[in-house]
Design a protein around this motif. Sequence first.
Motif, PDB file in Angstrom:
ATOM      1  N   ALA A  38       5.697 -24.300  30.758  1.00 40.65           N
ATOM      2  CA  ALA A  38       6.472 -25.120  29.662  1.00 40.65           C
ATOM      3  C   ALA A  38       7.648 -25.657  29.961  1.00 40.65           C
ATOM      4  CB  ALA A  38       7.694 -23.370  29.227  1.00 40.65           C
ATOM      5  N   ALA A  39       8.332 -26.856  29.130  1.00 41.24           N
ATOM      6  CA  ALA A  39       8.745 -28.167  29.265  1.00 41.24           C
ATOM      7  C   ALA A  39       9.913 -28.232  30.059  1.00 41.24           C
ATOM      8  CB  ALA A  39       8.859 -29.004  27.414  1.00 41.24           C
ATOM      9  N   CYS A  40      10.439 -26.922  30.426  1.00 47.09           N
ATOM     10  CA  CYS A  40      11.497 -26.783  30.709  1.00 47.09           C
ATOM     11  C   CYS A  40      11.426 -26.355  31.927  1.00 47.09           C
ATOM     12  CB  CYS A  40      12.622 -25.183  29.790  1.00 47.09           C
ATOM     13  SG  CYS A  40      11.304 -23.424  29.848  1.00 47.09           S
ATOM     14  N   LYS A  41      10.360 -26.148  31.926  1.00 47.42           N
ATOM     15  CA  LYS A  41      10.351 -25.406  33.825  1.00 47.42           C
ATOM     16  C   LYS A  41      10.746 -26.449  34.469  1.00 47.42           C
ATOM     17  CE  LYS A  41       6.699 -24.439  37.109  1.00 47.42           C
ATOM     18  NZ  LYS A  41       5.030 -24.719  37.785  1.00 47.42           N
ATOM     19  N   GLY A  42      11.646 -25.654  35.436  1.00 53.95           N
ATOM     20  CA  GLY A  42      12.323 -26.336  36.458  1.00 53.95           C
ATOM     21  C   GLY A  42      13.805 -26.867  36.090  1.00 53.95           C
ATOM     22  N   THR A  43      13.817 -26.910  35.082  1.00 53.43           N
ATOM     23  CA  THR A  43      15.429 -26.626  35.028  1.00 53.43           C
ATOM     24  C   THR A  43      16.357 -26.230  35.017  1.00 53.43           C
ATOM     25  OG1 THR A  43      15.587 -26.270  32.640  1.00 53.43           O
ATOM     26  CG2 THR A  43      14.351 -28.589  32.692  1.00 53.43           C
ATOM     27  N   PRO A  44      18.053 -26.431  34.836  1.00 51.10           N
ATOM     28  CA  PRO A  44      18.630 -25.317  35.693  1.00 51.10           C
ATOM     29  C   PRO A  44      18.622 -24.676  34.468  1.00 51.10           C
ATOM     30  CG  PRO A  44      19.045 -27.631  35.450  1.00 51.10           C
ATOM     31  CD  PRO A  44      18.426 -27.950  34.691  1.00 51.10           C
ATOM     32  N   THR A  45      18.662 -23.437  34.678  1.00 54.51           N
ATOM     33  CA  THR A  45      18.959 -22.205  33.984  1.00 54.51           C
ATOM     34  C   THR A  45      20.334 -22.198  32.833  1.00 54.51           C
ATOM     35  OG1 THR A  45      18.167 -20.540  35.371  1.00 54.51           O
ATOM     36  CG2 THR A  45      19.582 -19.653  33.915  1.00 54.51           C
ATOM     37  N   ASN A  46      21.470 -22.949  33.331  1.00 59.63           N
ATOM     38  CA  ASN A  46      22.717 -22.779  32.333  1.00 59.63           C
ATOM     39  C   ASN A  46      22.434 -23.843  31.052  1.00 59.63           C
ATOM     40  OD1 ASN A  46      22.840 -25.065  33.812  1.00 59.63           O
ATOM     41  ND2 ASN A  46      25.176 -25.063  34.185  1.00 59.63           N
ATOM     42  N   HIS A  47      21.283 -24.828  31.350  1.00 57.87           N
ATOM     43  CA  HIS A  47      20.729 -25.514  30.438  1.00 57.87           C
ATOM     44  C   HIS A  47      20.690 -24.743  28.977  1.00 57.87           C
ATOM     45  CE1 HIS A  47      19.050 -29.765  29.078  1.00 57.87           C
ATOM     46  NE2 HIS A  47      18.360 -29.188  28.581  1.00 57.87           N
ATOM     47  N   TRP A  48      19.917 -23.722  29.145  1.00 55.73           N
ATOM     48  CA  TRP A  48      19.417 -22.876  28.264  1.00 55.73           C
ATOM     49  C   TRP A  48      20.340 -21.873  27.728  1.00 55.73           C
ATOM     50  CZ3 TRP A  48      15.445 -25.258  26.353  1.00 55.73           C
ATOM     51  CH2 TRP A  48      14.894 -25.991  27.441  1.00 55.73           C
ATOM     52  N   TYR A  49      21.342 -21.860  29.032  1.00 56.40           N
ATOM     53  CA  TYR A  49      22.495 -20.332  28.404  1.00 56.40           C
ATOM     54  C   TYR A  49      24.076 -21.552  28.148  1.00 56.40           C
ATOM     55  CZ  TYR A  49      19.228 -16.907  29.514  1.00 56.40           C
ATOM     56  OH  TYR A  49      18.117 -16.606  28.739  1.00 56.40           O
ATOM     57  N   PRO A  50      23.874 -22.229  27.278  1.00 54.47           N
ATOM     58  CA  PRO A  50      24.881 -22.848  27.291  1.00 54.47           C
ATOM     59  C   PRO A  50      25.885 -22.187  25.960  1.00 54.47           C
ATOM     60  CG  PRO A  50      23.142 -23.436  24.615  1.00 54.47           C
ATOM     61  CD  PRO A  50      22.806 -22.900  26.297  1.00 54.47           C
ATOM     62  N   ALA A  51      27.209 -22.436  27.178  1.00 56.41           N
ATOM     63  CA  ALA A  51      28.852 -21.822  26.817  1.00 56.41           C
ATOM     64  C   ALA A  51      29.203 -21.914  25.439  1.00 56.41           C
ATOM     65  CB  ALA A  51      29.911 -22.448  27.477  1.00 56.41           C
ATOM     66  N   ALA A  52      29.910 -21.317  24.590  1.00 57.67           N
ATOM     67  CA  ALA A  52      30.426 -21.512  22.989  1.00 57.67           C
ATOM     68  C   ALA A  52      30.605 -23.130  22.448  1.00 57.67           C
ATOM     69  CB  ALA A  52      31.505 -20.438  22.725  1.00 57.67           C
ATOM     70  N   THR A  53      31.150 -23.576  23.726  1.00 54.55           N
ATOM     71  CA  THR A  53      31.964 -24.925  22.961  1.00 54.55           C
ATOM     72  C   THR A  53      30.999 -25.797  23.105  1.00 54.55           C
ATOM     73  OG1 THR A  53      33.093 -25.012  25.640  1.00 54.55           O
ATOM     74  CG2 THR A  53      34.286 -23.986  24.129  1.00 54.55           C
ATOM     75  N   THR A  54      29.722 -25.963  24.365  1.00 53.83           N
ATOM     76  CA  THR A  54      28.537 -26.522  24.252  1.00 53.83           C
ATOM     77  C   THR A  54      27.346 -26.901  23.954  1.00 53.83           C
ATOM     78  OG1 THR A  54      29.617 -26.389  27.215  1.00 53.83           O
ATOM     79  CG2 THR A  54      27.082 -27.324  26.234  1.00 53.83           C
ATOM     80  N   SER A  55      27.027 -27.853  23.348  1.00 53.01           N
ATOM     81  CA  SER A  55      25.765 -27.534  22.203  1.00 53.01           C
ATOM     82  C   SER A  55      24.948 -27.332  23.538  1.00 53.01           C
ATOM     83  CB  SER A  55      26.179 -29.260  22.163  1.00 53.01           C
ATOM     84  OG  SER A  55      24.590 -29.795  21.475  1.00 53.01           O
ATOM     85  N   SER A  56      23.796 -26.900  21.973  1.00 54.26           N
ATOM     86  CA  SER A  56      22.560 -26.737  22.096  1.00 54.26           C
ATOM     87  C   SER A  56      21.708 -27.455  22.380  1.00 54.26           C
ATOM     88  CB  SER A  56      21.746 -25.172  21.923  1.00 54.26           C
ATOM     89  OG  SER A  56      21.889 -25.093  20.007  1.00 54.26           O
ATOM     90  N   LYS A  57      21.934 -28.607  21.724  1.00 56.41           N
ATOM     91  CA  LYS A  57      21.220 -29.736  21.438  1.00 56.41           C
ATOM     92  C   LYS A  57      20.402 -30.457  22.448  1.00 56.41           C
ATOM     93  CE  LYS A  57      23.848 -31.350  16.748  1.00 56.41           C
ATOM     94  NZ  LYS A  57      24.566 -32.448  16.274  1.00 56.41           N
ATOM     95  N   PRO A  58      20.939 -30.569  23.622  1.00 56.14           N
ATOM     96  CA  PRO A  58      19.768 -31.309  24.473  1.00 56.14           C
ATOM     97  C   PRO A  58      18.759 -30.193  24.975  1.00 56.14           C
ATOM     98  CG  PRO A  58      21.927 -31.536  25.692  1.00 56.14           C
ATOM     99  CD  PRO A  58      22.049 -30.558  24.213  1.00 56.14           C
ATOM    100  N   ALA A  59      19.097 -28.177  24.879  1.00 58.28           N
ATOM    101  CA  ALA A  59      18.080 -28.120  25.288  1.00 58.28           C
ATOM    102  C   ALA A  59      17.187 -27.876  23.687  1.00 58.28           C
ATOM    103  CB  ALA A  59      18.830 -26.449  24.714  1.00 58.28           C
ATOM    104  N   LEU A  60      17.515 -27.606  22.668  1.00 57.77           N
ATOM    105  CA  LEU A  60      16.310 -28.053  21.470  1.00 57.77           C
ATOM    106  C   LEU A  60      15.635 -29.022  21.283  1.00 57.77           C
ATOM    107  CD1 LEU A  60      18.901 -26.706  19.081  1.00 57.77           C
ATOM    108  CD2 LEU A  60      17.126 -25.343  19.419  1.00 57.77           C
TER     109      LEU A  60
END
Length: 80
Positions: free
Chosen positions: A10-32
């Motif tokens: 996976a391309a996400c391997k090793g990235t911080p978990t919070n990157h994949w569980y953004p807060a309601a006020t944070t964009s999920s575009k970087p993860a996508l």
Amino acid sequence: MTGPAWKQKAACKGTPTNHWYPAATTSSKPALAVCATCPVIDPCLEWALTHEEVFGVWGGTRPYKRRQLIKQRNRQQDQL
């Protein structure tokens, strides 16, 4: 190794978990954006759908989209 074998690729391997569980006020575009480059996006999405993952970004989808896909699958199975 724990979990499905595809996670090792996976391309996400090793990235911080919070990157994949953004807060309601944070964009999920970087993860996508990371998902868009991932060689295992399809098995990741399938895993999330099968396990009804309701939080975070999985397989290039947000929770709302996965709920739609699960409902669509259920309707298709009901028609069989």
